[in-house]
Scaffold this motif. Structure first.
Motif, PDB file in Angstrom:
ATOM      1  N   THR A 138       0.822  -1.218   0.000  1.00 56.36           N
ATOM      2  CA  THR A 138       0.000   0.000   0.000  1.00 56.36           C
ATOM      3  C   THR A 138       0.854   1.266   0.000  1.00 56.36           C
ATOM      4  OG1 THR A 138      -0.174  -0.025   2.419  1.00 56.36           O
ATOM      5  CG2 THR A 138      -1.916  -1.127   1.175  1.00 56.36           C
ATOM      6  N   ARG A 139       2.172   1.092  -0.135  1.00 52.82           N
ATOM      7  CA  ARG A 139       3.123   2.205  -0.190  1.00 52.82           C
ATOM      8  C   ARG A 139       3.132   3.036   1.086  1.00 52.82           C
ATOM      9  NH1 ARG A 139       5.004   3.159  -5.628  1.00 52.82           N
ATOM     10  NH2 ARG A 139       3.969   1.713  -7.050  1.00 52.82           N
ATOM     11  N   ASP A 140       2.810   2.405   2.196  1.00 54.61           N
ATOM     12  CA  ASP A 140       2.949   3.072   3.481  1.00 54.61           C
ATOM     13  C   ASP A 140       4.387   2.973   3.973  1.00 54.61           C
ATOM     14  OD1 ASP A 140       1.707   4.526   5.582  1.00 54.61           O
ATOM     15  OD2 ASP A 140       1.778   2.746   6.843  1.00 54.61           O
ATOM     16  N   LEU A 141       5.161   2.041   3.389  1.00 52.73           N
ATOM     17  CA  LEU A 141       6.581   1.889   3.683  1.00 52.73           C
ATOM     18  C   LEU A 141       7.366   1.858   2.374  1.00 52.73           C
ATOM     19  CD1 LEU A 141       6.610  -0.940   6.408  1.00 52.73           C
ATOM     20  CD2 LEU A 141       6.975   1.504   6.785  1.00 52.73           C
ATOM     21  N   ASP A 142       8.583   2.361   2.417  1.00 53.09           N
ATOM     22  CA  ASP A 142       9.482   2.261   1.271  1.00 53.09           C
ATOM     23  C   ASP A 142      10.354   1.008   1.347  1.00 53.09           C
ATOM     24  OD1 ASP A 142       8.736   4.865   0.236  1.00 53.09           O
ATOM     25  OD2 ASP A 142       9.852   5.693   1.933  1.00 53.09           O
ATOM     26  N   LEU A 143      10.645   0.578   2.573  1.00 48.84           N
ATOM     27  CA  LEU A 143      11.611  -0.493   2.796  1.00 48.84           C
ATOM     28  C   LEU A 143      11.235  -1.196   4.094  1.00 48.84           C
ATOM     29  CD1 LEU A 143      14.443  -1.728   1.949  1.00 48.84           C
ATOM     30  CD2 LEU A 143      15.452  -0.019   3.462  1.00 48.84           C
ATOM     31  N   ALA A 144      11.451  -2.504   4.148  1.00 46.95           N
ATOM     32  CA  ALA A 144      11.189  -3.258   5.369  1.00 46.95           C
ATOM     33  C   ALA A 144      12.319  -4.252   5.594  1.00 46.95           C
ATOM     34  CB  ALA A 144       9.846  -3.986   5.293  1.00 46.95           C
ATOM     35  N   VAL A 145      12.475  -4.659   6.860  1.00 46.75           N
ATOM     36  CA  VAL A 145      13.511  -5.619   7.230  1.00 46.75           C
ATOM     37  C   VAL A 145      12.846  -6.693   8.093  1.00 46.75           C
ATOM     38  CG1 VAL A 145      15.803  -5.945   8.192  1.00 46.75           C
ATOM     39  CG2 VAL A 145      15.150  -3.706   7.288  1.00 46.75           C
ATOM     40  N   ALA A 146      13.017  -7.969   7.708  1.00 45.58           N
ATOM     41  CA  ALA A 146      12.351  -9.062   8.417  1.00 45.58           C
ATOM     42  C   ALA A 146      13.209 -10.311   8.358  1.00 45.58           C
ATOM     43  CB  ALA A 146      10.972  -9.325   7.813  1.00 45.58           C
ATOM     44  N   LEU A 147      12.819 -11.305   9.136  1.00 48.06           N
ATOM     45  CA  LEU A 147      13.510 -12.589   9.162  1.00 48.06           C
ATOM     46  C   LEU A 147      12.744 -13.602   8.308  1.00 48.06           C
ATOM     47  CD1 LEU A 147      14.402 -12.980  12.963  1.00 48.06           C
ATOM     48  CD2 LEU A 147      15.726 -11.863  11.165  1.00 48.06           C
ATOM     49  N   ASN A 148      13.437 -14.217   7.364  1.00 50.71           N
ATOM     50  CA  ASN A 148      12.854 -15.274   6.508  1.00 50.71           C
ATOM     51  C   ASN A 148      11.421 -14.970   6.086  1.00 50.71           C
ATOM     52  OD1 ASN A 148      15.166 -16.805   6.540  1.00 50.71           O
ATOM     53  ND2 ASN A 148      14.220 -18.622   7.415  1.00 50.71           N
ATOM     54  N   PRO A 149      11.159 -13.826   5.450  1.00 48.61           N
ATOM     55  CA  PRO A 149       9.778 -13.495   5.101  1.00 48.61           C
ATOM     56  C   PRO A 149       9.247 -14.426   4.017  1.00 48.61           C
ATOM     57  CG  PRO A 149      11.279 -11.980   4.029  1.00 48.61           C
ATOM     58  CD  PRO A 149      12.120 -12.827   4.947  1.00 48.61           C
ATOM     59  N   PRO A 150       7.943 -14.705   4.017  1.00 43.91           N
ATOM     60  CA  PRO A 150       7.370 -15.531   2.950  1.00 43.91           C
ATOM     61  C   PRO A 150       7.347 -14.766   1.632  1.00 43.91           C
ATOM     62  CG  PRO A 150       5.628 -14.646   4.327  1.00 43.91           C
ATOM     63  CD  PRO A 150       6.919 -14.271   4.990  1.00 43.91           C
ATOM     64  N   ALA A 151       7.381 -15.506   0.529  1.00 38.58           N
ATOM     65  CA  ALA A 151       7.284 -14.865  -0.784  1.00 38.58           C
ATOM     66  C   ALA A 151       5.895 -14.253  -0.942  1.00 38.58           C
ATOM     67  CB  ALA A 151       7.534 -15.892  -1.886  1.00 38.58           C
ATOM     68  N   ARG A 152       5.851 -13.073  -1.547  1.00 37.70           N
ATOM     69  CA  ARG A 152       4.578 -12.385  -1.758  1.00 37.70           C
ATOM     70  C   ARG A 152       4.621 -11.704  -3.121  1.00 37.70           C
ATOM     71  NH1 ARG A 152       0.803  -9.625   1.505  1.00 37.70           N
ATOM     72  NH2 ARG A 152       1.152 -11.258   3.047  1.00 37.70           N
ATOM     73  N   PRO A 153       3.625 -11.942  -3.988  1.00 36.62           N
ATOM     74  CA  PRO A 153       3.598 -11.249  -5.279  1.00 36.62           C
ATOM     75  C   PRO A 153       3.664  -9.737  -5.086  1.00 36.62           C
ATOM     76  CG  PRO A 153       1.934 -12.973  -5.220  1.00 36.62           C
ATOM     77  CD  PRO A 153       2.482 -12.870  -3.828  1.00 36.62           C
ATOM     78  N   GLY A 154       4.500  -9.091  -5.903  1.00 34.48           N
ATOM     79  CA  GLY A 154       4.635  -7.645  -5.810  1.00 34.48           C
ATOM     80  C   GLY A 154       5.714  -7.182  -4.863  1.00 34.48           C
ATOM     81  N   ILE A 155       6.364  -8.130  -4.163  1.00 32.60           N
ATOM     82  CA  ILE A 155       7.404  -7.784  -3.196  1.00 32.60           C
ATOM     83  C   ILE A 155       8.726  -8.416  -3.628  1.00 32.60           C
ATOM     84  CG2 ILE A 155       8.207  -7.988  -0.809  1.00 32.60           C
ATOM     85  CD1 ILE A 155       5.853  -6.140  -1.065  1.00 32.60           C
TER      86      ILE A 155
END
Length: 291
Positions: A138-155
């Motif tokens: 939703t473009r509320d963030l420009d960048l994120a940092v996470a541990l082993n995130p799941p695959a997501r279309p558009g990311i």
């Protein structure tokens, strides 16, 4: 029912009156009354009864409200997306991260980044993994940092490095920093973190692969810092990533585990690449931390 009908209906259900619904929607009360009447005619239902001057939702309205909440949530996300597209921020970087990373990895990265880019302002938010992915879309963030995130279309994502999974226990533990086998871990009192997030899922898969998944935890805490705080008090041992293990206020003993486990730390952004020099520079700063 049309989308405008649903929007007005939801506003009335949320506020409990026509006047407050009109205020929420920034329209006049007669306009809300007109749309509500049209919605009832269109649906062939009575949605509200007047009881002592107040609107009382009918059973049909309650059922309809339950079924349309997901649609209303999607409409709200579309509005957020449109608003954020219009902003087109420049010289401003919006970063999201897991709460544990907000206490460990992110502060030194921001210190280094601000030294190189003092004119770029930053907004830092801590959210859970799914919330980070949604905020990117939703473009509320420009960048994120996470541990082993799941695959997501558009990311899109890039692994910055890996952090070990460690065993956390009370500070005065006699074993000191000696390695803890996973078998000894599950045979004692241990604190689980569930399998709803990527770290918990990875730990669960590792225990299952070793045939150790038949041992139930003494306590299950779905928040990593709660698990750490419980371990600090000697309630049981917890398996956590090393960044979380070393980021809390309570003193703990951090021990390696055997066989060794590790989890990837990833930078995430919308497909199409980071569009600002500042965003790419911040990823480079994060990557340097693991180098």
């Amino acid at each position: 029912m049309r989308l405008r009908h649903i929007e007005v209906f939801h506003a009335i259900m949320r506020t409990g009156s026509l006047s407050k619904a009109a205020e929420l929607l920034c329209v006049s009360q007669p306009a809300v009354s007109k749309v509500l009447a049209h919605a009832e005619r269109s649906a062939g239902l009575t949605l509200f009864n007047r009881v002592h001057g107040r609107l009382q939702p009918t059973r049909e309205a309650e059922l309809l409200f339950s079924e349309t909440q997901k649609l209303q949530t999607n409409l709200d996300s579309i509005r957020d997306l449109a608003r954020n597209l219009a902003r087109q921020p420049e010289g401003h970087l919006r970063i999201g991260c897991l709460p544990s990373l907000g206490l460990s990895l992110i502060p030194p990265a921001i210190e280094a980044f601000r030294g190189a880019y003092p004119r770029v302002s930053l907004r830092i938010q801590t959210r859970h993994t799914e919330e980070l992915l949604n905020a990117l879309l939703t473009r509320d963030l420009d960048l994120a940092v996470a541990l082993n995130p799941p695959a997501r279309p558009g990311i899109a994502s890039a692994e910055l490095g890996r952090t070990p999974v460690v065993c956390v226990g009370p500070r005065d533990e006699a074993a000191g920093d000696a390695p803890m086998t996973l078998q000894a871990f599950v045979e004692g009192d241990w604190i689980g973190i569930g399998n709803a997030d990527p770290l918990g899922e990875m730990i669960g898969n590792a225990l299952e692969a070793l045939g150790l998944d038949g041992h139930a935890p003494a306590v299950e805490a779905h928040t990593w810092h709660v698990a750490r705080a419980l371990a600090a008090r000697g309630i049981g041992h917890a398996l956590l990533d090393e960044l979380t293990a070393k980021s809390g206020a309570e003193a703990v003993t951090v021990r390696p585990v055997t066989p060794p486990l590790s989890v990837g730390v990833f930078a995430l952004w919308r497909d199409g690449g980071l569009t600002s020099q500042a965003g790419n520079a911040f990823v480079d700063v994060l990557r340097a931390h693991f180098a």
